[in-house]
Motif scaffolding. Sequence first.
Motif, short mmCIF file in Angstrom:
data_model
loop_
_atom_site.label_atom_id
_atom_site.label_comp_id
_atom_site.label_asym_id
_atom_site.label_seq_id
_atom_site.Cartn_x
_atom_site.Cartn_y
_atom_site.Cartn_z
N ILE A 17 46.30 8.09 6.76
CA ILE A 17 45.29 8.28 5.73
C ILE A 17 44.17 9.15 6.31
N VAL B 155 57.23 3.29 5.16
CA VAL B 155 56.56 4.54 5.48
C VAL B 155 55.22 4.28 6.18
N ARG C 108 51.77 5.55 6.76
CA ARG C 108 50.86 6.52 6.17
C ARG C 108 49.79 6.92 7.17
N ALA D 291 50.21 14.55 8.15
CA ALA D 291 49.46 13.68 7.24
C ALA D 291 49.85 13.95 5.80
N LEU D 292 50.01 15.22 5.47
CA LEU D 292 50.36 15.62 4.11
C LEU D 292 51.71 15.01 3.73
N MET D 293 52.67 15.11 4.61
CA MET D 293 54.00 14.57 4.34
C MET D 293 53.95 13.06 4.21
N SER D 294 53.18 12.43 5.08
CA SER D 294 53.16 10.97 5.06
C SER D 294 52.49 10.44 3.81
N ALA D 295 51.67 11.28 3.16
CA ALA D 295 50.93 10.82 1.98
C ALA D 295 51.79 10.85 0.72
N VAL D 296 52.93 11.53 0.77
CA VAL D 296 53.75 11.64 -0.44
C VAL D 296 54.42 10.30 -0.74
N PRO D 297 54.18 9.74 -1.94
CA PRO D 297 54.80 8.47 -2.25
C PRO D 297 56.30 8.65 -2.55
N GLU D 298 57.09 7.71 -2.16
CA GLU D 298 58.54 7.82 -2.32
C GLU D 298 59.02 6.86 -3.41
#
Lengths: 333, 358
Positions: free
Chosen positions: B280, B276, B278, B260-267
Amino acid sequence: MPDGSAPVLDVRDLKTVFRTRAGDIHAVNAVSFDLRPGELLGVVGESGSGKSVTMMSLIGLLPTPPADVCDGTAMLAGQDLLRMGPEALRAVRGRDIGFVFQDPMTSLNPVFTVGFQIMEPLRRHMGMDKAQARRRAAELLALVGIPDPERRLKDFPHQFSGGMRQRVMIAIALACDPKVLIADEPTTALDVTIQAQILELVKELRARLGMAIIWITHDLGVIAGIADRVMVMYGGQVVEHGRVRDVFADPAHPYTRALLQTVPKLREPREAQLRVIEGQPPLLGAHPAACPFRARCGQAFDRCARENPARRPVGAQGHDVACHWDHRSGAPA
Amino acid sequence: MSAPARPRKKLVEVKNLKMHFPIAGGLLRRKVGAIKAVDDVSFDIYEGETLGIVGESGCGKSTCGRAVLRLYDITEGSIRIDGTEIGTMGQSSLRRMRPAMQMVFQDPQACLNPRMTVAGIIAEPLEEHGKLSGKARLERVFELMDAVGLNRNFANRYPHAFSGGQRQRIGIARALALNPRFIVCDEPIAALDVSIQAQVVNLLEKLQDDFGLTYMFISHDLSMVRHIADRVAVMYLGKIVELADRDALYERPLHPYTEALMSAVPEPDPALEARVERIILKGDVPSPANPPKGCNFCTRCPKVMEICHRVDPPYREHRPGHFVACHLLEADSAAHDQSAGSTGATPTNTSIQQGEDA
């Protein structure tokens, strides 16, 4: 987003100077942009690039002196914000333009309940009585995803977590159904998982309420995810502007390019060494007669020191850049 | 996996480290509870590597870094630096250890004394711990300023005359003064502008190569940690939930929180952003004074199971060098063990589990 419609906010040649004892600081220099209905405009820049001062100048939130908004126009619904008296501006703030600031702890008043603070603009700008305002405040809290809104109205800001406080700030900003929402680094103080929650909320609220948003941030990733257009600021000026996909796919300004390269990506192959933008951001003491980025720019040549480049269109429609160098031909433009 | 067999030396060994802060309450200000800022974490740092510690605010990553340097009196556990146990060491013997272990702080404004010149700040550890004469000391200060890319001519200026990035360089020079072997970098770039962050990170990497330093790099910036760290530990509410080699962790996170932490990082790439997926997470991080029963992440976990509310999952090595504390994997590996019989991973599992129970 809608390209042809009339802008809700049209800013031309905005100049803000801080008159200090040590001399003038040219914080915002000839900034022009417009904001169309329902659109999200991202403003990116480092500290000192003038992105916050630009927005604060529009709504008269800078202390004068030392600040002096000395030139330009900012048209909102046929009225020039920069020529308005303090009382008229006060009526605009909160009603036509809502704000969300970076730090939700310092922008909420710790001695009043959250309910009181949401009801304040409703009663002042919308002429609601207490009961109406309370009902609307509970609706707003529900809208921004705070569980058990009726009860939470009686809580004080310290009883909310950081992400929840930022939701409260958004509720206050949305209270009077503003045409424009200015969000100044609203997620910078939050953790990534909470930031993701707030970004999701903003996307959803935009789709539902359709207001235009100006989103100030230093995080290119946030812009890439939510903005329609982006304006890159450096040294108090707009150095590049265009639709998000155009600017990220084909950055025309050396600063934008460098900025995109210097940020490590999470989902792309890892580079052995980070690319660096050498040097420091400029001090804005001297009158800006030269390009603010020239000292850190790999492409700088003699003209960059003589003449501050004006914004000129490049490539796709609505994409412009303030640079003497043409990034496509690799020669002076 | 990418990790080769490591004959490398462990410079830092942390076992079952606990750092609880008492909560005083009631009429007599008696201890009524404890904030479990760091609750039973174990990890090693090999010589010359960078261990990244990531997590959200309040997860205990900074406390962990400070506790490892014994800036606190730890509640429980063992910390060995180069084989010497410092977990229970007294202040005077600790003081003799200090030159080998240093710290770079987050806020370069707050960690530099505004009334001291740059030369004074960098020389302070030399005066405290060294035997250099005044002249040799100044020479060493200049050497350090060169090493971190500060102009020698500015040695007599005060911190306020420097920008954020330069101040961080002063802080780094001070940390380097006594030729340390191990440096804890606590969010060293969080207060800096994007264009300055890369400068400081590159400097830290260069110094690591030049002086053979070992880093514990604490940050909430997952992209930057992926760049600088060799191995990464993810903390949540006082515990390490996952620790693995960088590539293994970023390519295939095993813990739902890491995912979850990785998926929350905006690119910073609109095309990628659109693709991506997310995760949440609902709600906020619970208070470390009152962590949930069972797994600490059970209140927000999208894959929560019944057992997660009852039993705290053990922190075990599920793959070589890949430690995770999650019941999902417990179920997986149990099934795996049954079908495939004993695999190479089993012996290590048991040894770790013993450490966990102790």
